[in-house]
Design a protein around this motif. Sequence first.
Motif, PDB file in Angstrom:
ATOM      1  N   LYS A  83      32.439  40.267  33.428  1.00 33.54           N
ATOM      2  CA  LYS A  83      32.732  39.369  32.307  1.00 33.54           C
ATOM      3  C   LYS A  83      31.579  39.405  31.308  1.00 33.54           C
ATOM      4  CE  LYS A  83      34.673  35.394  33.518  1.00 33.54           C
ATOM      5  NZ  LYS A  83      36.123  35.472  33.284  1.00 33.54           N
ATOM      6  N   VAL A 138      40.026  35.025  34.661  1.00 33.07           N
ATOM      7  CA  VAL A 138      40.287  35.643  33.361  1.00 33.07           C
ATOM      8  C   VAL A 138      41.456  34.945  32.665  1.00 33.07           C
ATOM      9  CG1 VAL A 138      40.980  37.776  32.182  1.00 33.07           C
ATOM     10  CG2 VAL A 138      39.361  37.874  34.101  1.00 33.07           C
ATOM     11  N   HIS A 139      42.384  34.401  33.462  1.00 34.10           N
ATOM     12  CA  HIS A 139      43.612  33.824  32.914  1.00 34.10           C
ATOM     13  C   HIS A 139      43.654  32.307  32.966  1.00 34.10           C
ATOM     14  CE1 HIS A 139      45.359  37.873  32.707  1.00 34.10           C
ATOM     15  NE2 HIS A 139      44.818  38.081  33.900  1.00 34.10           N
ATOM     16  N   THR A 211      35.268  41.785  28.590  1.00 31.89           N
ATOM     17  CA  THR A 211      35.580  41.630  30.007  1.00 31.89           C
ATOM     18  C   THR A 211      36.453  42.789  30.458  1.00 31.89           C
ATOM     19  OG1 THR A 211      35.442  39.216  29.889  1.00 31.89           O
ATOM     20  CG2 THR A 211      36.745  40.147  31.689  1.00 31.89           C
ATOM     21  N   ASP A 214      42.489  43.675  33.866  1.00 37.35           N
ATOM     22  CA  ASP A 214      43.101  43.228  35.114  1.00 37.35           C
ATOM     23  C   ASP A 214      43.218  44.377  36.107  1.00 37.35           C
ATOM     24  OD1 ASP A 214      43.340  40.845  33.840  1.00 37.35           O
ATOM     25  OD2 ASP A 214      45.537  40.746  33.897  1.00 37.35           O
TER      26      ASP A 214
END
Length: 505
Positions: A83, A138-139, A211, A214
């Motif tokens: 990140k 992240v989400h 970042t 996924d």
Amino acid sequence: MSTDKETARTTDEHVAPVEYDNGNGNFDAPALPTGWKYRQRRIFGLNVPWYASPKVQLLMVAFVCFMCPGMFNALGGLGGGGKTDATLADNMNTALYSAFAVFGIFGGTFVNKLGVKWTLAFGGTGYCLYAISLLVSVHDNVPGFNLFAGAWLGVCAGLLWTAQGTIMISYPNEKQKGKYFAIFWGIFNMGAVIGSLIPLGQNINIKTNATVSDGTYIGFIVLMALGAFLAMFLCNAGDIVREDGSRVILMKNPSWQSELIGLWETLRFEPFVILLFPMFFVSNWFYVYQQNAMNGAYFDTRTKSLNSLLYWLAQIVAAAIWGFFLDVQGVSRSFRAKVTWGVLFVLTFAIWGGGYAFEKRYTRETVNIKLNPEWKAFDWSDSGYVGPMFLYIFYGFYDAAWQASIYWFMGALSNSGRRSANYVGFYKGIQSCGAAIVNNLDARKLSFEREFISNWVLLAVSLVIAAPVIFLKIRDHVDVEEDLAGTDETIADVLPADHPEKRGV
């Protein structure tokens, strides 16, 4: 009626000679128990050691670490767990290493009681959960889950690394401990090399600091899960038979009480090992500066990935060099220990001296895009990249040299599996205590300059403190009678039938 101790040895009663090529065209015949674990096979004209041999088990644990901590290192090598802001990863790692410190110190107790197989398999599960929590973050904002995943990995890693260290320093004989480290460290860090290729391939044409995707996290998750599964196919230390027919020294029928007492007995056996504790403490301290303050803060995503790749490749090269020289025959082990200490001391000032010149280029404030909107992360296509690149390579080389030396010093103090497990437990626990502290300092935004100076000072001072045990306590050979002190094993249990020290037993 048979006792527990007698039944624990039933597998030793049925032995069969096995022809074994020792690599020099000579054939030894170690007395091996019957069963599939002890069958030697020829594949493509080569003699493959039996499944419960030190070589096969070392390779297996190396691949477990290839897929679990190897992938974790690749993720951490990007700075901030992949990140752009390292604060979350710092907080997770503070929880991680705080738990690691406790379970690392007591890891030897778990290894001796549960065995290396189940300790490693359980330990591998934490890496997968850690990567899952980063993907979720992240989400969505899930700090509680992230901190739990960090702490859980600390518990798991403390057990996994203690089991791994026990295998690496107690399974080989005294002449092979450097070689075994080199093989393990090379395979283990190849995991980080391959892991670094994932984000490098995905970002190779992108000159931004972002970042990771996924897909990168998912790739890490799958490989980490496979590593934990592979650990379930390992043998426990009681099944291992070396090439000369000898066995690993263990405590028969250990209890939780006997193993907790064993921690104290380990220090009583060799109290000078306490002088190695500062080296243990700083052995993960420098990762935070190198990965967050240097690689994560100064370079863009694709360059961070390249730097990480080169860093772990340098570790493989260093492990091969260190493993070879630590096992050089014809030179006494005590002399090799002194030379190793001297080389580490020189490297500490040479490499970190070069690092100080680089560190003065920037501060935490100048690379903060919020405080300095004009800041542009450094890319490999920019002028002047070669110098920092080689510095980062040498940082990786230095890390492997430091870790190899510590493992070898511990292995030179004892050949006992039980005592080695406790040594490694102390090592990983104290190492993690230092890592927890420095991750917390980084989360509190300690200046890059102070982070750097803390590394240089702690490394140099720890070498000075360790000098007495390295110069005075590492001998050319540790007698088996000394290693048996504090266990209920006998020479008959651990030496082959034709061993000179077993005559008359």
